[in-house]
Design a protein around this motif. Structure first.
Motif, mmCIF file in Angstrom:
data_model
loop_
_atom_site.group_PDB
_atom_site.id
_atom_site.type_symbol
_atom_site.label_atom_id
_atom_site.label_comp_id
_atom_site.label_asym_id
_atom_site.label_seq_id
_atom_site.Cartn_x
_atom_site.Cartn_y
_atom_site.Cartn_z
ATOM 1 N N LEU A 1 43.260 39.563 43.107
ATOM 2 C CA LEU A 1 43.533 39.369 41.915
ATOM 3 C C LEU A 1 42.640 39.712 40.783
ATOM 4 O O LEU A 1 41.524 39.365 40.673
ATOM 5 C CB LEU A 1 44.073 37.943 41.693
ATOM 6 C CG LEU A 1 44.923 37.455 40.570
ATOM 7 C CD1 LEU A 1 46.243 38.285 40.214
ATOM 8 C CD2 LEU A 1 45.038 36.016 40.310
ATOM 9 N N GLU A 2 43.272 40.535 39.736
ATOM 10 C CA GLU A 2 42.336 40.778 38.710
ATOM 11 C C GLU A 2 42.750 40.198 37.474
ATOM 12 O O GLU A 2 41.809 39.814 36.672
ATOM 13 C CB GLU A 2 42.601 42.479 38.208
ATOM 14 C CG GLU A 2 42.214 43.459 39.279
ATOM 15 C CD GLU A 2 42.336 44.922 38.924
ATOM 16 O OE1 GLU A 2 43.173 45.121 37.971
ATOM 17 O OE2 GLU A 2 41.737 45.821 39.646
ATOM 18 N N GLY A 3 43.783 39.775 37.347
ATOM 19 C CA GLY A 3 44.357 38.705 36.270
ATOM 20 C C GLY A 3 44.045 37.278 36.319
ATOM 21 O O GLY A 3 43.233 37.034 37.404
ATOM 22 N N SER B 1 48.449 42.022 37.930
ATOM 23 C CA SER B 1 47.724 42.965 38.418
ATOM 24 C C SER B 1 46.688 42.476 39.616
ATOM 25 O O SER B 1 45.955 41.598 39.450
ATOM 26 C CB SER B 1 46.668 43.584 37.147
ATOM 27 O OG SER B 1 45.922 44.725 37.840
ATOM 28 N N ILE B 2 46.857 43.287 40.661
ATOM 29 C CA ILE B 2 46.043 42.994 41.798
ATOM 30 C C ILE B 2 45.337 44.475 42.374
ATOM 31 O O ILE B 2 45.965 45.464 42.076
ATOM 32 C CB ILE B 2 46.665 42.718 43.118
ATOM 33 C CG1 ILE B 2 47.890 43.316 43.625
ATOM 34 C CG2 ILE B 2 47.371 41.320 42.541
ATOM 35 C CD1 ILE B 2 47.682 43.722 44.724
ATOM 36 N N ASN B 3 44.151 44.262 42.910
ATOM 37 C CA ASN B 3 43.801 45.600 43.344
ATOM 38 C C ASN B 3 43.760 45.496 44.930
ATOM 39 O O ASN B 3 43.737 44.335 45.500
ATOM 40 C CB ASN B 3 42.292 45.998 42.895
ATOM 41 C CG ASN B 3 41.278 45.057 43.196
ATOM 42 O OD1 ASN B 3 40.994 44.891 44.543
ATOM 43 N ND2 ASN B 3 40.754 44.357 42.091
ATOM 44 N N TYR B 4 43.755 46.396 45.478
ATOM 45 C CA TYR B 4 43.649 46.642 47.077
ATOM 46 C C TYR B 4 43.033 47.601 47.558
ATOM 47 O O TYR B 4 42.667 48.854 46.907
ATOM 48 C CB TYR B 4 45.327 46.667 47.547
ATOM 49 C CG TYR B 4 45.888 48.014 47.127
ATOM 50 C CD1 TYR B 4 45.821 49.030 47.954
ATOM 51 C CD2 TYR B 4 46.847 47.811 45.999
ATOM 52 C CE1 TYR B 4 46.434 50.254 47.474
ATOM 53 C CE2 TYR B 4 47.438 49.329 45.623
ATOM 54 C CZ TYR B 4 47.117 50.343 46.356
ATOM 55 O OH TYR B 4 47.821 51.406 45.869
ATOM 56 N N ASN C 1 42.965 32.087 41.113
ATOM 57 C CA ASN C 1 42.244 32.309 40.050
ATOM 58 C C ASN C 1 41.916 34.010 40.151
ATOM 59 O O ASN C 1 41.979 34.649 41.352
ATOM 60 C CB ASN C 1 41.032 31.614 40.009
ATOM 61 C CG ASN C 1 41.611 30.122 40.184
ATOM 62 O OD1 ASN C 1 41.955 29.577 39.008
ATOM 63 N ND2 ASN C 1 41.043 29.574 41.115
ATOM 64 N N GLN C 2 41.516 34.400 38.970
ATOM 65 C CA GLN C 2 40.891 35.851 38.985
ATOM 66 C C GLN C 2 39.782 35.894 39.848
ATOM 67 O O GLN C 2 38.723 35.052 39.918
ATOM 68 C CB GLN C 2 40.568 35.977 37.427
ATOM 69 C CG GLN C 2 39.852 37.622 37.227
ATOM 70 C CD GLN C 2 39.557 37.821 35.903
ATOM 71 O OE1 GLN C 2 39.198 36.843 35.029
ATOM 72 N NE2 GLN C 2 39.454 38.990 35.585
ATOM 73 N N GLY C 3 39.938 37.164 40.714
ATOM 74 C CA GLY C 3 38.608 37.164 41.557
ATOM 75 C C GLY C 3 39.254 36.780 43.259
ATOM 76 O O GLY C 3 38.749 37.170 44.127
#
Length: 168
Positions: A102-104, A158-161, A126-128
């Motif tokens: 999770l980025e946000g 926003s999530i990164n993968y 939570n973020q991270g």
């Protein structure tokens, strides 16, 4: 008396009159040498050396994997998002490594799906927060044949993968 027998044997069999060999072949040259008959299967009647050689030959295929494709990105769309399209009839996606984060700062649930079937559920509070898994060789996360890899987000957060995968 045994001395007389030994003497008689020595006199009877000399280099000019050798011990007769039966079976049609003289094996006296190989006496004391180890015979390394090749192991043609895992249960073959073979020497320990040849079985060890067979194990070494098979060991290389134990850790052998096809070329890995690396895919990374960011998502922020609610609902299903196709990350890897279905590879075709009879072909499966094999995930060797995955990371979702999770980025946000808004809590988000991420579903990792094989087609419509949920395979992993990740709650990112939570973020991270997220999940990172590095699968052992030959123990990858294998999706059903001809199914796409989908990430479904519970909200537009926003999530990164990152995925390392191959198809087979």
């Amino acid at each position: 008396m045994s001395r007389d027998i030994a003497s008689a044997i020595r006199k009877e069999f000399t280099t000019s009159n050798p011990l007769p060999i039966t079976g049609g072949q003289d094996t006296s040259a190989s006496i004391g040498q180890a015979l390394d008959s090749p192991a043609t299967s895992d249960t073959a009647n073979a020497t320990l050396i040849s079985l060890f050689k067979r194990l070494l030959q098979r060991l290389t295929t134990l850790f052998d994997r096809p070329a890995i494709t690396v895919l990374a990105g960011t998502l922020n769309t609610t609902g299903d998002n196709t990350i890897i399209a279905s590879p075709g009839s009879g072909i499966s996606i094999n995930i060797a490594y995955l990371k979702i984060q999770l980025e946000g700062s808004t809590a988000t649930t991420v579903l990792l799906k094989a087609g419509s079937t949920t395979r992993e559920r990740i709650l990112c509070q939570n973020q991270g927060d997220g999940l990172a898994v590095n699968y052992f060789p030959n123990r990858e996360l294998r999706l059903d044949a001809n199914t796409a890899l989908i990430l479904s987000l519970s909200g537009a957060n926003s999530i990164n993968y990152a995925f390392h995968y191959y198809t087979s």
